[in-house]
Design a protein around this motif. Structure first.
Motif, short mmCIF file in Angstrom:
data_model
loop_
_atom_site.label_atom_id
_atom_site.label_comp_id
_atom_site.label_asym_id
_atom_site.label_seq_id
_atom_site.Cartn_x
_atom_site.Cartn_y
_atom_site.Cartn_z
N GLY A 98 0.82 -1.22 0.00
CA GLY A 98 0.00 0.00 0.00
C GLY A 98 0.85 1.26 0.00
O GLY A 98 1.87 1.33 0.69
N VAL A 99 0.41 2.23 -0.77
CA VAL A 99 1.11 3.51 -0.86
C VAL A 99 0.14 4.61 -0.46
O VAL A 99 -0.93 4.76 -1.03
N LYS A 100 0.53 5.34 0.55
CA LYS A 100 -0.29 6.45 1.05
C LYS A 100 -0.41 7.54 -0.01
O LYS A 100 -1.50 8.04 -0.29
N ALA A 101 0.74 7.91 -0.57
CA ALA A 101 0.73 8.99 -1.57
C ALA A 101 1.88 8.79 -2.54
O ALA A 101 2.97 8.37 -2.15
N LEU A 102 1.61 9.10 -3.79
CA LEU A 102 2.66 9.15 -4.81
C LEU A 102 2.82 10.60 -5.22
O LEU A 102 1.86 11.23 -5.71
N ILE A 103 4.03 11.13 -5.00
CA ILE A 103 4.33 12.49 -5.45
C ILE A 103 5.13 12.31 -6.73
O ILE A 103 6.22 11.73 -6.71
N CYS A 104 4.61 12.80 -7.84
CA CYS A 104 5.06 12.28 -9.13
C CYS A 104 5.40 13.36 -10.16
O CYS A 104 4.63 14.33 -10.35
N ASP A 105 6.53 13.19 -10.82
CA ASP A 105 7.00 13.98 -11.96
C ASP A 105 5.86 14.19 -12.98
O ASP A 105 5.19 13.24 -13.35
N SER A 106 5.69 15.43 -13.46
CA SER A 106 4.59 15.73 -14.39
C SER A 106 5.06 16.31 -15.72
O SER A 106 4.24 16.63 -16.59
N THR A 107 6.36 16.44 -15.88
CA THR A 107 6.92 17.19 -17.02
C THR A 107 6.29 16.84 -18.37
O THR A 107 5.91 17.72 -19.14
N ASN A 108 6.21 15.55 -18.66
CA ASN A 108 5.78 15.13 -20.00
C ASN A 108 4.35 14.61 -20.05
O ASN A 108 4.02 13.78 -20.89
N VAL A 109 3.51 15.09 -19.15
CA VAL A 109 2.14 14.56 -19.10
C VAL A 109 1.37 14.85 -20.39
O VAL A 109 0.42 14.14 -20.72
N PHE A 110 1.82 15.84 -21.16
CA PHE A 110 1.14 16.13 -22.43
C PHE A 110 1.70 15.32 -23.61
O PHE A 110 1.21 15.45 -24.73
N SER A 111 2.74 14.51 -23.36
CA SER A 111 3.32 13.72 -24.45
C SER A 111 2.62 12.37 -24.52
O SER A 111 2.75 11.56 -23.61
N ARG A 112 1.89 12.14 -25.58
CA ARG A 112 0.94 11.03 -25.62
C ARG A 112 1.57 9.67 -25.90
O ARG A 112 1.03 8.64 -25.49
N ASP A 113 2.71 9.65 -26.61
CA ASP A 113 3.31 8.35 -26.93
C ASP A 113 4.21 7.88 -25.80
O ASP A 113 4.74 8.69 -25.05
N PRO A 114 4.40 6.56 -25.68
CA PRO A 114 5.34 6.09 -24.66
C PRO A 114 6.74 6.64 -24.92
O PRO A 114 7.10 6.88 -26.08
N GLY A 115 7.49 6.88 -23.88
CA GLY A 115 8.85 7.40 -24.02
C GLY A 115 9.75 6.39 -24.72
O GLY A 115 9.48 5.19 -24.74
N ARG A 116 10.85 6.89 -25.29
CA ARG A 116 11.78 6.01 -25.99
C ARG A 116 13.09 5.91 -25.22
O ARG A 116 13.47 6.83 -24.50
N SER A 117 13.77 4.83 -25.43
CA SER A 117 15.01 4.56 -24.68
C SER A 117 16.18 5.37 -25.22
O SER A 117 16.29 5.61 -26.43
N GLU A 118 17.04 5.76 -24.30
CA GLU A 118 18.29 6.41 -24.68
C GLU A 118 19.05 5.59 -25.72
O GLU A 118 19.70 6.12 -26.62
N SER A 119 18.95 4.26 -25.61
CA SER A 119 19.72 3.39 -26.50
C SER A 119 19.17 3.37 -27.92
O SER A 119 19.81 2.83 -28.82
N SER A 120 18.00 3.99 -28.13
CA SER A 120 17.37 3.90 -29.46
C SER A 120 17.93 4.88 -30.48
O SER A 120 17.61 4.80 -31.66
N ILE A 121 18.77 5.83 -30.04
CA ILE A 121 19.20 6.87 -30.98
C ILE A 121 20.65 6.74 -31.42
O ILE A 121 21.09 7.47 -32.31
N GLY A 122 21.39 5.80 -30.81
CA GLY A 122 22.83 5.70 -31.10
C GLY A 122 23.14 5.44 -32.57
O GLY A 122 24.03 6.07 -33.15
N ASP A 123 22.38 4.55 -33.18
CA ASP A 123 22.68 4.19 -34.57
C ASP A 123 22.45 5.37 -35.52
O ASP A 123 23.27 5.62 -36.42
#
Lengths: 554, 554
Positions: free
Chosen positions: A190-215
Motif C-alpha cells: 500500500g502507498v499512502k501517496a505518490l508524489i510524481c513527476d509531471s513534465t511530459n504529461v502532455f506527451s501522448r506516446d510512450p517514451g523512448r530509450s536512450e539506446s534507441s538513438i545511437g545508430d
C-alpha cells in the motif's frame, strides 16, 4: 493535537525548475522535517534582468532549522541540487545523496567553503536512513543523468513514494535501468501517496530509450564531411557516451569543450560510472587532425550566450573555427523560452556555412521524463491512495490529476506554498505558506518582491531621468535644476534637446515655488518628479523613471 | 555606364519580419526605384526593452526620395504594411494595394494625418502599373490574409517575380485560391529572377488547405461543455470565418473581442470579401446566454500582455469571466520567441479550471506559408534564371538556395543591405548598403545603434548608481559625495547600506584629491565612476552603471 504527516512544496510545483519539497511528521508546528532537493531556476531578461540565479524562498525552513533531519538530493541536475551551496549554511542538516550526485553536491559545497563531510553518500534500497519519525530509502530510477532516484519515505501514517524525475528506460546506456520489480515490491503493502513527476504529461506516446538513438547518430556522423560538433546537456552522461561512441564508429576523435562538459565527465569518471568512454583529445591536438576525424562535444545546447556553442557560432573557440562543410548537431530539445538564443546560434552557424541538424523530431534526442502512458504505468504499479503531481507548471499538475482520475486515482493539485496534510483518508490543505523566489544578484541574496528587479525593469522600459537641485542656506534654489538622462532619446518632438526642455519646465516651477514648498523635501521631490515626467511625455511620448536629488547646503 | 537592374532588401532578408524590398532600373546611382512592402517587427525585452515598434532603416531610400516611383504593398500583415504610416511622409510616393490591403493601409495613414488619396487601389493581372522603366502587376496568391499578391515586375532586363508571402491552397475559405495557370502563364516567356518566400523551407510535408480544419474545429466546439474561446491572428479572415461557422454549427453565437479583431472584420466587410460570416453578438448580450451557446473570438494568440486573451486569462474581460468547464482554443502556432507569454496564459487558464487546446500538431491550425514541396513547385513552374530567397532568417535563405539547387536552379543568399545587380547572366553583388533598424520609442524614431536601448539594457542588467558632488567657488568639495541607487541591493556583504559604503570610499578619494583633479571635470568624473564601481563590486558583487553629476557653484 495529534501528529500529522505533511507535504509542502516550496519550489517545483507550479513551475518546471527550482525543486524544493518538504515532508514532515509530528505535532502541528513541531513536525520533524526532511527536505527533498534544493534546486535553482534560471533568470531571463523578461522577468529577472541582471539576476545571476533564482533560488526558492526558504524562509519557512530557516525558521524551523532545528526541526530539519536531513536534505535528500534525488539527482544532480541544477534544478534539484543547484541551491545546496548557497543554502546549506542556513539549514545546517546533513545532505544525503548517491555517489555521483554526492560528487556534484560536494563540488558546490566546496565553492562555498563547506567540508566534504556535509554530504553522506548513501546506498540504494533496501538501505534505510532514519530521520526521526521518517525513514528514507533511495529507489534507483532511470532519467537523463546517472544515479537518479525516487524516494521511499516511510511514516507512521504509511508509505509515501516521491518519484523524483524519471523515465521508463530499460536500456539507458549509463545509469540504472527501469526496475519494475522494485517499484512493485515497495508498493505491494500500500502507498499512502505518490508524489510524481509531471513534465511530459502532455506527451501522448510512450517514451523512448536512450539506446534507441545511437545508430542514427553514428550514421549521421559517418555521412558528415567536415568537422562534427554535437551539443547536449553536459549532465546527460549517457548522451555524451552515445555521442562519443557514435564518433568513434565514424572514425572521429572526441574533444570536450566547455567547463561543465569537462567537469561532468570528470565526476562520472571519479565515481566509476563512465565506462567504455572513448579517449578524448585536446583542442590543440584536434587542430592538427583532418576535420573529418574530429567530433567536438560542446556545452550550450540551450543557446547560453557564453557557452562553447555560442562562441563557436561567433567564429572561434580555443582556436577552433567552424567553416563551410562542417555539421552542428543539437542532440537536445530547446526548453520553452530559450528559442531566441538557440535560433541566434543556428543563424550564426548558417552564416559560417555550417549545416545545422536539430533533434529532427526525436531522431537524435529522447526526453528524460516519463510520457503520459509511462506515468499511467507508475500509477498502476503504485496504486497510491493519493496522487500529488509535482515538477510541472500548473497546466501539467492539473492534467496529471486528470490522468490519474482516468484510472480511478484520487489526486490533488498542490502548488508551491500549499501545505498538504496527508494524515487522514483524504488529503486536506493544512495551511498556505508564504513562498516565492530569492534572487542571487551578484553576491547578494535579494527577495523577488524587494523591488530591486522591478526598478531595473522599469528603467529598461522607460529610461531614467535624474533631476538635481541645490537649495542654499536660506532655502532658496541655488541655480537651476539640472537634468541628466540615461536610456532616453536625446531629442524629441521639437528637435530641441530633451534635457533642455525638461530643465526649462522645472526651472519655471522652482522659480515660482513658495518658501514652504522649497523647505519640504518630500513635496519638492514629488512635484519635480511629476513635472519631469509630464515634460518628457510631451517631448518624446514616454514617461521616464525619475530620480530627484535635492542637495541642501544648510 | 550602362543601365542596370537592382534588387535591394532593406528588411526581411535575414529575419522574419520588417519586410522592405527595393527594385530599381537605370544608370548606377540614378535608378528609378520601387519599394515593395514597408513592414515592422516587434520588440522584445531581450534586445529592445521599452521600444514600441521596430522599423526598417530607410536612410538609403530617403536620400533617393526623388527616384521612388511607387510603394507596392503585397498584403496587409503588419510585417508588410506596418511602417507605412510612420514612413510615408519621408518617401512621398504613391502607395499601391489591392482593396482590402488598401483599406488597412489607409487606416494607418489616417492615424498619421495623411489623406486617403495616397493609396491607389489596384486590380490584379493583367492590369499593369507603369513606374518609369518598370511595369508592375498584382498576381493573386493564397496566404493567411485575404487578397495577398505576388508581384510581376517587368524590366528592360526581363521579368522578375516577387512571390510575396504565399501558400498553395486551392480552397482557402476566404480570398484567392491558388491559381497555377496564372503562374504558368506569367512564367512562360522566361523569368529573370524569382524572389521567393522562405518561411517554411524546413517544413517537409506539403502544406494543407485552410478548408481542411473546419470539421475538426466544429466537432471540438460541439463537444465542449461550457463557453468556448478561440484565438488566432485577427488578420486571418479565413480562420475567423472557419471558427465562426464552426461555432454556428455548434449552436454558439459569436462574440468578437479585441480591437484588432473588430477592426479586421470591419475592413473585410467594408471591401465585401467577408461573405457568409454569421451574425455576431455583443459581450453584454453574450453574458445573458447559456455558456454552451457562446464562442468568443479573441485577439492575443501570441500571448501579448494587453490583448483580450491575456485579460481573460487574468480573470475578466468586459465582464466575461472564464471558469471551470470552459475551453480555450489556440487556433494558431506560437511564433518562436513568444513561448513564455503563451505559456503564461495557458497556466493562468489552468488555474481558472479552463481546458486549453493548442493547435494539436495541425488539427486546429494550418500555416499560411508554402512548405518545402510547395516552394519546389513554384520553382518548377517559374523556372527562374536566378532564385533569390527572401522572408527568412539566414538559415532559411541558405536552405532555400539549397532546395533550388536540388532542381538545378542557381540561387544567391542576399541579406539586408546586399544590393544585387541582376542585369547580366549571373547575379552579382553590386554594393553593400548600411542598413539596420529604426526604433519607434514613444513618439520618437531613434536609431538602433544610437546607444539608447543599449543603456537601458545595461541599467536592467547592472542597476544604476548616481553620484552627486558639489564643488564650491574655490574648487573645493562642498560636503561629501552623495550616492543614490536604483535597481541595486540596498545592503551588501557587510550588512551595511551600500550607499554608505560607496559614499565613504568616494569621500576618502575626494578629501585626498589635489586641486588639479578637482578642477578637471572629466578626470573627476572618471575617478568617481571607477571608485563607485569598484566599491559596489566589493560590496554586492556587481558593477553598476554609474552617472556622476558634479555641480560647480563657481
Amino acid at each position: 493535537m495529534s501528529d500529522r504527516l505533511i507535504y509542502l512544496p516550496l519550489g517545483g510545483a507550479g513551475e518546471i525548475g527550482m525543486n524544493a519539497y518538504v515532508y514532515g511528521y509530528g505535532k502541528p508546528g513541531k513536525e520533524r522535517l526532511i527536505v527533498v532537493d534544493l534546486g535553482v531556476t534560471f533568470p531571463d531578461m523578461d522577468g529577472t534582468p541582471g539576476v545571476d540565479l533564482i533560488l526558492p524562498d526558504i524562509a519557512w525552513l530557516k525558521a524551523r532549522k532545528a526541526q530539519i533531519e536531513g536534505i535528500f538530493i534525488t539527482h544532480a541536475h541544477e534544478d534539484h541540487v543547484g541551491a545546496i551551496g548557497h543554502y546549506w549554511e542556513q539549514l545546517g542538516a546533513p545532505v544525503y545523496a548517491r555517489p555521483f550526485t554526492a560528487n556534484i553536491a560536494r563540488r558546490k559545497l566546496d565553492e562555498h567553503g563547506h567540508p566534504e563531510s556535509v554530504v553522506k553518500v548513501v546506498g540504494v534500497y533496501p538501505e534505510m536512513i532514519k530521520c526521526g519519525p521518517l525513514t528514507v530509502s533511495y529507489l534507483p530510477i532511470s532519467h537523463s543523468i546517472p544515479e537518479s532516484a525516487g524516494l521511499l519515505i516511510d511514516t507512521p501514517e504509511g508509505r509515501v513514494l516521491h518519484s523524483g524525475d524519471f523515465k521508463i528506460d530499460e536500456n539507458p546506456v549509463v545509469g540504472d535501468p527501469w526496475n519494475e520489480a522494485l517499484w512493485e515490491e515497495v508498493s505491494k503493502d500500500g502507498v499512502k501517496a505518490l508524489i510524481c513527476d509531471s513534465t511530459n504529461v502532455f506527451s501522448r506516446d510512450p517514451g523512448r530509450s536512450e539506446s534507441s538513438i545511437g545508430d542514427a547518430i553514428a550514421d549521421m556522423m559517418k555521412e558528415a564531411k567536415g568537422m562534427v560538433v554535437a551539443t547536449t546537456f553536459a549532465s546527460n552522461i549517457a548522451r555524451l557516451k552515445t555521442l562519443a561512441i557514435a564518433a568513434q564508429k565514424a572514425d572521429r576523435s572526441v574533444v570536450l569543450l566547455g567547463r561543465a562538459m569537462r567537469r561532468m565527465v570528470e565526476a562520472a569518471t571519479e565515481v566509476g560510472i563512465l565506462k567504455g568512454f572513448p579517449p578524448v583529445v585536446s583542442p590543440e591536438d584536434a587542430l592538427q587532425m583532418p576535420r573529418e576525424n574530429v567530433m567536438l562535444l560542446v556545452t550550450g545546447s540551450q543557446g547560453e550566450r557564453r557557452a562553447a556553442s555560442a562562441q563557436l557560432a561567433q567564429g572561434n573557440y580555443m582556436g577552433i573555427k567552424l567553416k563551410d562543410g562542417d555539421t552542428f548537431l543539437f542532440s537536445s530539445k530547446t526548453i520553452p523560452g530559450n528559442e531566441r538564443g538557440v535560433i541566434r546560434i543556428m543563424n550564426q552557424l548558417s552564416e559560417l556555412g555550417v549545416d545545422v541538424i536539430d533533434d529532427a523530431g526525436g531522431k537524435y534526442h529522447v526526453s528524460g521524463h516519463a510520457n503520459r502512458p509511462d506515468l499511467a504505468r507508475l500509477h498502476q504499479i503504485t496504486k497510491p491512495q493519493t496522487l500529488i503531481p509535482m515538477h510541472g507548471e500548473h497546466r501539467h499538475l492539473r492534467e496529471h490529476v486528470k490522468l490519474g482520475a482516468e484510472s480511478g486515482l484520487s489526486g490533488i493539485v498542490a502548488v508551491n506554498g500549499m501545505m498538504i496534510d496527508l494524515s487522514g483518508n483524504q488529503p486536506t490543505v493544512a495551511e498556505y505558506i508564504d513562498t516565492g523566489r530569492t534572487y542571487l544578484d551578484g553576491t547578494v541574496q535579494v527577495g523577488a518582491m524587494d523591488g530591486i528587479v522591478r526598478d531595473r525593469i522599469r528603467m529598461a522600459m522607460n529610461g531614467h531621468l535624474i533631476v538635481t537641485l541645490i537649495i542654499d542656506e536660506n532655502d532658496e534654489p541655488l541655480g537651476d535644476p539640472w537634468v541628466e538622462i540615461m536610456g532616453l532619446a536625446e531629442t524629441g518632438r521639437n528637435n530641441a534637446a530633451l534635457v533642455d526642455v525638461v530643465e526649462e519646465d522645472l526651472s519655471q516651477f522652482v522659480n515660482r515655488a513658495n518658501a514652504k514648498t522649497l523647505r519640504d523635501d518630500v513635496k519638492l521631490e514629488k512635484e519635480l518628479k511629476t513635472i519631469a515626467r509630464k515634460s518628457a511625455q510631451g517631448e518624446i511620448g514616454k514617461k521616464p523613471e525619475v530620480t530627484v536629488i535635492v542637495s541642501r547646503l544648510g
